[in-house]
Design an enzyme around this catalytic site. Structure first.
Site, short mmCIF file in Angstrom:
data_model
loop_
_atom_site.label_atom_id
_atom_site.label_comp_id
_atom_site.label_asym_id
_atom_site.label_seq_id
_atom_site.Cartn_x
_atom_site.Cartn_y
_atom_site.Cartn_z
N LYS A 175 47.38 52.20 49.27
CA LYS A 175 48.34 52.36 50.38
C LYS A 175 48.79 50.99 50.86
O LYS A 175 49.98 50.74 51.04
CB LYS A 175 47.67 53.07 51.57
CG LYS A 175 47.43 54.53 51.38
CD LYS A 175 46.95 55.17 52.70
CE LYS A 175 46.20 56.44 52.38
NZ LYS A 175 45.86 57.24 53.55
N LYS A 205 36.75 52.21 53.64
CA LYS A 205 36.66 53.55 54.24
C LYS A 205 35.24 53.81 54.68
O LYS A 205 34.30 53.31 54.05
CB LYS A 205 37.07 54.62 53.22
CG LYS A 205 37.43 55.95 53.85
CD LYS A 205 38.78 55.87 54.51
CE LYS A 205 39.35 57.19 54.88
NZ LYS A 205 40.81 57.09 55.01
N SER A 261 48.56 50.79 62.16
CA SER A 261 47.28 50.12 62.42
C SER A 261 47.43 48.61 62.22
O SER A 261 46.90 47.81 62.99
CB SER A 261 46.19 50.62 61.47
OG SER A 261 45.55 51.75 62.01
N THR A 309 51.12 58.54 61.22
CA THR A 309 51.00 59.17 59.90
C THR A 309 52.12 60.20 59.74
O THR A 309 52.83 60.21 58.73
CB THR A 309 49.62 59.82 59.72
OG1 THR A 309 48.62 58.85 60.05
CG2 THR A 309 49.41 60.31 58.30
N LYS A 311 40.50 47.46 55.10
CA LYS A 311 41.01 48.23 56.23
C LYS A 311 40.97 49.71 55.89
O LYS A 311 41.33 50.10 54.77
CB LYS A 311 42.48 47.81 56.48
CG LYS A 311 43.18 48.56 57.57
CD LYS A 311 43.01 47.86 58.91
CE LYS A 311 43.46 48.72 60.07
NZ LYS A 311 42.43 49.70 60.48
N ASN A 342 45.88 65.91 63.19
CA ASN A 342 46.79 64.86 63.69
C ASN A 342 48.08 64.82 62.89
O ASN A 342 49.18 64.90 63.44
CB ASN A 342 46.06 63.50 63.67
CG ASN A 342 47.00 62.34 63.95
OD1 ASN A 342 47.81 61.95 63.12
ND2 ASN A 342 46.92 61.80 65.15
N1 GLU Z 1 42.62 56.92 58.13
C1 GLU Z 1 43.99 56.58 57.92
C2 GLU Z 1 44.33 56.61 56.44
O1 GLU Z 1 43.66 57.26 55.65
C3 GLU Z 1 44.38 55.29 58.59
C4 GLU Z 1 43.63 54.07 58.20
C5 GLU Z 1 43.93 52.89 59.09
O2 GLU Z 1 44.71 53.03 60.00
O3 GLU Z 1 43.34 51.83 58.85
O4 GLU Z 1 45.30 56.07 56.00
#
Ligand code: GLU
Length: 414
Positions: free
Chosen positions: A94, A106, A348, A190, A70, A221
């Site tokens: 994370k 990613k 998410s 976030t 993810k 954002n």
């Molecule tokens: N791009 C965001 C991050 O770096 C969210 C990733 C997601 O929601 O899957 O955490």
């Protein structure tokens, strides 16, 4: 020796340190210090002037022992393969810290969306999904927004994937518009998550949010919503910045005006003549410094001059290893990126769960659950920091990597 600014290499250093501290084998280190899969794609896009431009994109999947991978997709001229690889590892961490049933992934495309038209962006987004479609999917790898991508781009990507598969797949991607199965609270997630860990960090220092002076680097954002939430909570937002420059006022900025005048890429400082540089902003007087822009902002060069007592990393990778050491030695509390910016992926996950259930939650429920998850994540990391006497970054890696390592062990991979 010159400081290491390659975020992938420095991530590998801490992964190794964390796994060693936890007592895992060399084979486990070898497995987890690289993504299991990295795909490079070339995407031809018909531009509005009828020429064809070929873009390069990547999708990295760090580890799928825990579950599907993810993580977001960024559109930026400086995207590199190493950066996307590091970002996929950070996503794994994370997800581990906030205990989601995912590994990290990613994606990125080398492009400058600020120079592209709406339709060119649509063709690029759809082309990227066609190029990576074999390795992504609702139970394989679930993309999301990241730097300079948004809910419109997620909508195009979801539509393209659904057309390829010939069924509607809202659970293929998160960060969608609400009407297409997006979750309430995802857009602000976030920043909300950062707000929650700031509260926790302030508690450890006995400072009230109402007495706190905050400087935020970046007005995208995360940065802009964070300015709003900090202002609403009664903190003094003394500094903000965008790519062009920064504004600082020790008595507090007019946050509502700045939010009102901000454009969709988060630029606002061009309207002012009394700006300072981004670099100067980091060194201004404040209690909490929030780098919410890009990588390698706090380095061995400026770490001594940072005046904040708490640094909360809303961006991915804003502080180098050497700067982490210097700040920690000076008694600065760092809330590392893999913890502080996890709110986005938490919501998410809620979005994906709602898509899978076909049942949607009210905004308050999303906020309440996000709060519980983030507070627990902070407590776990802070406890390891205190009990194991390691800096907050290493503590976060130790918490984040453990579930993944255990999952790989139970599966019999290592
Ligand atoms: N791009 C965001 C991050 O770096 C969210 C990733 C997601 O929601 O899957 O955490």
């Amino acid at each position: 020796m010159a400081e290491n600014l390659n975020v992938f290499r420095s991530t590998q250093v801490i992964i190794e340190e964390a796994l060693t501290k936890l007592g895992y084998s060399q084979a486990m280190i070898e497995l987890l210090k690289e993504p299991i899969r990295v795909l490079t794609v070339r995407i031809p896009v018909r531009m509005d002037d009828d020429s064809v431009k070929i873009f390069t994109g990547y999708r990295a999947q760090h580890n799928d022992a825990v579950g599907p991978t993810k993580g977001g997709v960024r559109f930026h001229p400086d995207v590199t393969e190493d950066e996307v690889k590091a970002l996929s590892i950070w996503m794994s961490l994370k997800c581990g810290i906030v205990d989601l049933p995912y590994g990290g992934g990613k994606g990125g495309i080398i492009c400058d969306p600020r120079q592209m038209s709406f339709r060119e962006l649509e063709r690029l987004s759809r082309g990227y999904v066609r190029a990576i479609s074999q390795i992504v999917g609702p139970t394989k790898d679930i993309p999301a927004p990241d730097v300079m991508t948004n809910s419109q781009i997620m909508a195009w990507m979801m539509d393209e994937y659904s057309r390829i598969r010939e069924f509607d797949a809202p659970n293929f991607i998160t960060g969608k518009p609400i009407v297409l199965g997006g979750s309430h609270g995802r857009e602000t997630a976030t920043a909300k998550g950062v707000t929650i860990v700031i509260d926790q960090a302030l508690k450890t220092r006995g400072i009230s949010i109402k007495d706190a002076k905050v400087v935020i680097q970046g007005f995208g954002n995360a940065g802009s919503y964070l300015a709003k939430f900090m202002h609403e909570a009664g903190a003094k937002v003394c500094g903000i910045s965008d790519v062009h420059g920064a504004l600082y006022d020790p008595d507090g900025l007019d946050v509502e005006y700045l939010l009102d005048r901000r454009d969709s890429f988060g630029t606002v400082t061009k309207l002012f003549s009394n700006t300072i540089s981004n670099k100067e902003l980091l060194e201004q007087e404040c209690d909490i410094l929030v780098p919410a822009a890009i990588e390698n902002q706090i380095t061995s060069e400026n770490a001594e001059r940072i005046k904040a007592g708490i640094v909360v990393e809303a961006a991915n990778g804003p502080t180098t290893l050497e700067a982490t050491r210097i700040l920690t030695e000076r008694g600065v509390l760092i809330v590392p990126d893999v913890l502080a910016s996890a709110g986005g992926v938490v919501v998410s996950y809620f979005e994906w769960v709602q898509n899978n259930q076909g049942y949607y939650w009210p905004e308050e429920e999303v906020h309440q659950r996000l709060k519980e998850v983030m507070e627990k994540g902070f407590e776990n990391v802070y406890n390891v920091h205190i009990t194991r006497k390691v800096d907050m970054r290493l503590a976060a890696y130790m918490v984040g990597v453990r579930k993944m390592a255990e999952a790989a062990r139970y599966r019999g991979w290592v």
